[in-house]
Write an enzyme that holds these catalytic residues in place. Structure first.
Site, PDB file in Angstrom:
ATOM      1  N   TYR A  42       5.234 -12.305   8.267  1.00  0.00           N
ATOM      2  CA  TYR A  42       4.061 -12.489   7.411  1.00  0.00           C
ATOM      3  C   TYR A  42       4.351 -13.891   6.520  1.00  0.00           C
ATOM      4  O   TYR A  42       3.658 -14.752   5.842  1.00  0.00           O
ATOM      5  CB  TYR A  42       5.563 -12.027   5.831  1.00  0.00           C
ATOM      6  N   HIS A  71      11.268  -5.337  13.999  1.00  0.00           N
ATOM      7  CA  HIS A  71      10.307  -5.533  13.658  1.00  0.00           C
ATOM      8  C   HIS A  71       9.733  -3.839  13.960  1.00  0.00           C
ATOM      9  O   HIS A  71       9.333  -3.364  13.218  1.00  0.00           O
ATOM     10  CB  HIS A  71       9.451  -6.441  13.734  1.00  0.00           C
TER      11      HIS A  71
HETATM   12  N1  LIG Z   1       8.934  -2.997   8.836  1.00  0.00           N
HETATM   13  C1  LIG Z   1       7.580  -2.659   8.747  1.00  0.00           C
HETATM   14  O1  LIG Z   1       6.775  -2.621   9.659  1.00  0.00           O
HETATM   15  C2  LIG Z   1       6.693  -2.427   7.168  1.00  0.00           C
HETATM   16  C3  LIG Z   1       5.671  -2.364   6.867  1.00  0.00           C
HETATM   17  C4  LIG Z   1       4.808  -2.171   6.337  1.00  0.00           C
HETATM   18  C5  LIG Z   1       5.569  -2.828   5.069  1.00  0.00           C
HETATM   19  N2  LIG Z   1       7.272  -3.019   5.473  1.00  0.00           N
HETATM   20  C6  LIG Z   1       7.281  -3.737   3.937  1.00  0.00           C
HETATM   21  O2  LIG Z   1       7.204  -2.979   2.856  1.00  0.00           O
HETATM   22  C7  LIG Z   1       6.944  -3.389   1.588  1.00  0.00           C
HETATM   23  C8  LIG Z   1       5.990  -2.607   0.600  1.00  0.00           C
HETATM   24  O3  LIG Z   1       4.815  -1.950   1.244  1.00  0.00           O
HETATM   25  P1  LIG Z   1       2.966  -2.174   1.069  1.00  0.00           P
HETATM   26  O4  LIG Z   1       3.461  -4.402   1.486  1.00  0.00           O
HETATM   27  O5  LIG Z   1       2.545  -2.229   2.289  1.00  0.00           O
HETATM   28  O6  LIG Z   1       2.921  -1.552   0.446  1.00  0.00           O
HETATM   29  P2  LIG Z   1       3.890  -1.264  -1.322  1.00  0.00           P
HETATM   30  O7  LIG Z   1       4.761  -1.277  -2.179  1.00  0.00           O
HETATM   31  O8  LIG Z   1       3.382   0.107  -0.944  1.00  0.00           O
HETATM   32  O9  LIG Z   1       2.191  -1.586  -2.529  1.00  0.00           O
HETATM   33  C9  LIG Z   1       1.754  -2.549  -2.195  1.00  0.00           C
HETATM   34  C10 LIG Z   1       0.262  -1.904  -3.637  1.00  0.00           C
HETATM   35  O10 LIG Z   1       0.222  -1.406  -4.636  1.00  0.00           O
HETATM   36  C11 LIG Z   1      -0.105  -2.218  -5.354  1.00  0.00           C
HETATM   37  N3  LIG Z   1       0.732  -1.917  -6.999  1.00  0.00           N
HETATM   38  C12 LIG Z   1       2.598  -2.513  -6.692  1.00  0.00           C
HETATM   39  N4  LIG Z   1       3.437  -1.905  -7.851  1.00  0.00           N
HETATM   40  C13 LIG Z   1       2.507  -1.268  -8.709  1.00  0.00           C
HETATM   41  C14 LIG Z   1       2.262  -0.837  -9.833  1.00  0.00           C
HETATM   42  N5  LIG Z   1       2.823  -0.593 -10.354  1.00  0.00           N
HETATM   43  N6  LIG Z   1       1.226  -0.637 -10.795  1.00  0.00           N
HETATM   44  C15 LIG Z   1      -0.040  -1.005  -9.865  1.00  0.00           C
HETATM   45  N7  LIG Z   1      -0.116  -0.845  -8.507  1.00  0.00           N
HETATM   46  C16 LIG Z   1       1.061  -1.005  -8.028  1.00  0.00           C
HETATM   47  C17 LIG Z   1      -0.017  -3.666  -4.694  1.00  0.00           C
HETATM   48  O11 LIG Z   1      -1.604  -4.710  -6.237  1.00  0.00           O
HETATM   49  P3  LIG Z   1      -0.429  -5.546  -6.920  1.00  0.00           P
HETATM   50  O12 LIG Z   1      -0.134  -6.913  -6.290  1.00  0.00           O
HETATM   51  O13 LIG Z   1      -1.468  -5.508  -7.772  1.00  0.00           O
HETATM   52  O14 LIG Z   1       0.387  -4.902  -7.773  1.00  0.00           O
HETATM   53  C18 LIG Z   1      -0.120  -3.853  -3.508  1.00  0.00           C
HETATM   54  O15 LIG Z   1      -1.696  -3.477  -3.480  1.00  0.00           O
HETATM   55  C19 LIG Z   1       6.393  -4.973   2.166  1.00  0.00           C
HETATM   56  O16 LIG Z   1       6.026  -6.148   1.533  1.00  0.00           O
HETATM   57  C20 LIG Z   1       7.013  -5.536   3.173  1.00  0.00           C
HETATM   58  O17 LIG Z   1       8.677  -5.683   3.000  1.00  0.00           O
HETATM   59  C21 LIG Z   1       7.386  -3.088   5.737  1.00  0.00           C
END
Ligand SMILES: NC(=O)c1ccc[n+]([C@@H]2O[C@H](COP(=O)([O-])OP(=O)(O)OC[C@H]3O[C@@H](n4cnc5c(N)ncnc54)[C@H](OP(=O)(O)O)[C@@H]3O)[C@@H](O)[C@H]2O)c1
Length: 283
Positions: A57, A113
């Site tokens: 990240y 990862h």
């Molecule tokens: N292990 C892995 O391979 C892997 C892969 C993917 C993700 N992850 C982990 O999981 C975490 C979350 O996954 P992700 O980053 O894919 O995304 P997510 O949490 O599924 O979605 C994030 C999106 O949702 C929006 N959002 C968040 N809260 C909101 C709300 N209350 N109302 C409206 N929109 C909202 C955000 O925009 P705004 O910023 O405008 O709120 C952003 O565009 C990552 O940050 C990471 O730590 C791990």
């Protein structure tokens, strides 16, 4: 499931082989520079006590600074990072770099990862992960994006129990076999992309259930995840109001009929994270 009182909220805590994992965590993927630092600080202020980052990240330095400057003691924060496959063959160096950037002597959870092994093997990498634990550089160990066959092999190769498999999970993607595989081993499932990388807000079914509870579609999706046994969720946001909105998932309870209606939103093409060259053959 136990609870601890954090910032006035009852935050569920998952127990997995001695790890006590707050079921609601804060994801930091795609948060860069000052935003990563500000939003990690904001999340701690709101009451999140579980922070998820990774070598890939590029924000561990900022996450580490936010934790160091926070009023919340490091002992009360469950901190996860992940090692990128390119570093599996020089694992110890990668772990030491993570700790330095995160300004900590030890993380709470260290994950592999992705299950991609080029200059090494699954067994050797799981051994390196165990070595980091024996050296007290992490309290607990686990994996991410492992399919059930890879989890079986990693479990067999690991001296210490793996406490979680962090995988994509949200209302549009069913994860039955992966849930069964972790539960059979007393592990938990950490749901990444719980908002389907931004697709959840705006979903009419989730919005309608949310309006009955006075919360958003995002809070409903998060609640649906953490209300299931052995499931933690890691929503990510760059917006302080969304950070609070997502935390309000702790204020509601969904009934059985609502839980079932949300489960019915799963679709065969619901997966949003599927990087070629890294992703395994999914279950
Ligand atoms: N292990 C892995 O391979 C892997 C892969 C993917 C993700 N992850 C982990 O999981 C975490 C979350 O996954 P992700 O980053 O894919 O995304 P997510 O949490 O599924 O979605 C994030 C999106 O949702 C929006 N959002 C968040 N809260 C909101 C709300 N209350 N109302 C409206 N929109 C909202 C955000 O925009 P705004 O910023 O405008 O709120 C952003 O565009 C990552 O940050 C990471 O730590 C791990």
């Amino acid at each position: 499931m136990e609870s601890t009182d954090i910032a006035g909220q009852e935050t569920p805590v998952l127990e997995s082989h001695g790890a006590r994992i707050p079921a609601l965590g804060f994801g930091t993927w795609e948060l860069q520079g000052e935003t990563a630092e500000r939003m990690t600080a904001e999340a701690l202020e709101v009451g999140y006590r579980h922070i998820d980052t990774a070598q890939a990240y590029g924000n561990e330095d900022r996450v580490g600074r936010a934790i160091e400057s926070s009023d919340v003691s490091r002992d009360n924060i469950f901190l996860t990072t992940k090692i990128w496959p390119d570093s599996y063959s020089d694992f110890e160096t990668a772990v030491d770099e993570r700790l330095e950037l995160l300004r900590t002597d030890r993380v709470d959870l260290l994950l592999l990862h992705w299950p991609r092994f080029r200059d090494t093997t699954l067994t050797r990498t799981v051994e390196a992960l165990n070595r980091a634990r024996r050296q007290d550089k992490t309290r607990h160990i686990g994996v991410s994006n492992f399919n059930t066959d890879q989890l079986t092999r990693a479990w067999a190769a690991s001296e210490a129990p793996l406490v979680t498999n962090q995988v994509e999970y949200h209302p549009f993607l069913a994860q039955g076999p992966v849930l069964d595989a972790v539960r059979d081993r007393g592990m938990c499932l950490t749901a990444y992309s719980p908002l389907a990388h931004g697709e959840v807000p705006g979903n009419r079914v989730l919005e309608s259930i949310g309006s009955d509870h006075g919360v958003s579609a995002a809070a409903v999706a998060i609640r649906w995840l953490i209300q299931q046994d052995d499931v933690a969720a890691l929503p990510r946001t760059s917006a302080p109001d969304h950070c609070r909105d997502n935390f309000s998932a702790l204020e509601i309870e969904l009934d059985e009929e609502e839980m079932d209606r949300i489960a019915e939103l799963a679709r065969p093409d619901g997966r949003v994270i599927d990087p070629p060259g890294l992703a395994p053959e999914w279950d």
